[in-house]
Design an enzyme around this catalytic site. Structure first.
Site, PDB file in Angstrom:
ATOM      1  N   HIS A 100       8.300   3.330  -5.176  1.00 29.49           N
ATOM      2  CA  HIS A 100       7.504   4.245  -5.999  1.00 29.49           C
ATOM      3  C   HIS A 100       6.036   3.910  -5.844  1.00 29.49           C
ATOM      4  O   HIS A 100       5.659   2.763  -5.628  1.00 29.49           O
ATOM      5  CB  HIS A 100       7.907   4.174  -7.482  1.00 29.49           C
ATOM      6  CG  HIS A 100       7.990   2.788  -8.025  1.00 29.49           C
ATOM      7  ND1 HIS A 100       9.061   1.953  -7.787  1.00 29.49           N
ATOM      8  CD2 HIS A 100       7.119   2.066  -8.784  1.00 29.49           C
ATOM      9  CE1 HIS A 100       8.856   0.797  -8.382  1.00 29.49           C
ATOM     10  NE2 HIS A 100       7.680   0.827  -8.980  1.00 29.49           N
ATOM     11  N   HIS A 102       2.509   4.110  -7.966  1.00 32.75           N
ATOM     12  CA  HIS A 102       1.840   4.339  -9.240  1.00 32.75           C
ATOM     13  C   HIS A 102       0.534   5.082  -8.941  1.00 32.75           C
ATOM     14  O   HIS A 102      -0.228   4.664  -8.059  1.00 32.75           O
ATOM     15  CB  HIS A 102       1.469   3.025  -9.923  1.00 32.75           C
ATOM     16  CG  HIS A 102       2.620   2.115 -10.240  1.00 32.75           C
ATOM     17  ND1 HIS A 102       3.110   1.938 -11.520  1.00 32.75           N
ATOM     18  CD2 HIS A 102       3.384   1.314  -9.455  1.00 32.75           C
ATOM     19  CE1 HIS A 102       4.105   1.062 -11.505  1.00 32.75           C
ATOM     20  NE2 HIS A 102       4.287   0.667 -10.254  1.00 32.75           N
TER      21      HIS A 102
HETATM   22  P1  5GP Z   1       7.132  -1.658 -10.769  1.00 33.27           P
HETATM   23  O1  5GP Z   1       6.966  -2.772 -11.745  1.00 33.27           O
HETATM   24  O2  5GP Z   1       8.499  -1.721 -10.106  1.00 33.27           O
HETATM   25  O3  5GP Z   1       6.026  -1.506  -9.791  1.00 33.27           O
HETATM   26  O4  5GP Z   1       7.071  -0.326 -11.624  1.00 33.27           O
HETATM   27  C1  5GP Z   1       8.161   0.191 -12.310  1.00 33.27           C
HETATM   28  C2  5GP Z   1       7.613   1.136 -13.328  1.00 33.27           C
HETATM   29  O5  5GP Z   1       8.680   1.950 -13.797  1.00 33.27           O
HETATM   30  C3  5GP Z   1       7.011   0.450 -14.556  1.00 33.27           C
HETATM   31  O6  5GP Z   1       5.642   0.815 -14.690  1.00 33.27           O
HETATM   32  C4  5GP Z   1       7.868   0.951 -15.716  1.00 33.27           C
HETATM   33  O7  5GP Z   1       7.120   1.171 -16.882  1.00 33.27           O
HETATM   34  C5  5GP Z   1       8.463   2.236 -15.153  1.00 33.27           C
HETATM   35  N1  5GP Z   1       9.745   2.585 -15.710  1.00 33.27           N
HETATM   36  C6  5GP Z   1      10.836   1.775 -15.830  1.00 33.27           C
HETATM   37  N2  5GP Z   1      11.854   2.446 -16.389  1.00 33.27           N
HETATM   38  C7  5GP Z   1      11.413   3.707 -16.617  1.00 33.27           C
HETATM   39  C8  5GP Z   1      12.015   4.865 -17.185  1.00 33.27           C
HETATM   40  O8  5GP Z   1      13.167   4.872 -17.608  1.00 33.27           O
HETATM   41  N3  5GP Z   1      11.251   5.992 -17.258  1.00 33.27           N
HETATM   42  C9  5GP Z   1       9.950   6.023 -16.809  1.00 33.27           C
HETATM   43  N4  5GP Z   1       9.307   7.176 -16.935  1.00 33.27           N
HETATM   44  N5  5GP Z   1       9.360   4.944 -16.270  1.00 33.27           N
HETATM   45  C10 5GP Z   1      10.072   3.802 -16.185  1.00 33.27           C
END
Ligand code: 5GP
Ligand code: ZN
Length: 114
Positions: A100, A102
């Site tokens: 993903h 951001h």
């Molecule tokens: P990472 O830490 O892997 O770069 O980012 C994962 C992101 O996914 C985090 O910013 C977290 O807040 C978001 N996230 C995790 N679970 C969910 C969810 O169920 N719904 C949404 N909309 N975001 C989520």
């Protein structure tokens, strides 16, 4: 297809409100925003991280970039500025193991990131 949380959103097992969608990617607001604008863009294919992309996945990179551009314009941060972050694996701080991007905006970003 693996049933990770983001795949469930793609498959509509978990309902979300998309803010951008095309045949290759889906975008929605982060559940735990760290900026006034915090959107996640995901490929509609279970790719674990940037480390796991293959040359055949390059169409997804183009689609992610197009989506980021469209979203920045849609949410009016295209001129004020924004940041794209793709955390990869443990040292990158990745917590959801489906690739993903951001898209962060609406405030002045700091450098270097933590
Ligand atoms: P990472 O830490 O892997 O770069 O980012 C994962 C992101 O996914 C985090 O910013 C977290 O807040 C978001 N996230 C995790 N679970 C969910 C969810 O169920 N719904 C949404 N909309 N975001 C989520
Ligand atoms: Zn997945």
């Amino acid at each position: 297809m693996s049933e990770c949380i983001f795949c469930k959103m793609i498959n509509k097992t978990i309902p979300i409100t998309p803010i951008y969608e095309d045949e290759l990617v889906l975008a929605f607001h982060d559940i735990n925003p760290v900026a006034p604008v915090h959107v996640l863009i995901i490929p509609k294919k279970h790719i674990i991280s940037m480390s796991d992309m293959t040359d055949d996945d390059s169409q997804y990179l183009c689609a992610l970039a197009k989506a980021a551009r469209m979203i920045a314009k849609q949410l009016d941060i295209d001129q004020s500025g924004f940041r794209i972050v793709a955390n990869a694996n443990d040292d990158g701080g990745q917590t959801v193991h489906h690739l993903h991007w951001h898209v962060l905006g609406g405030r002045r970003m700091k450098w270097p990131p933590g």
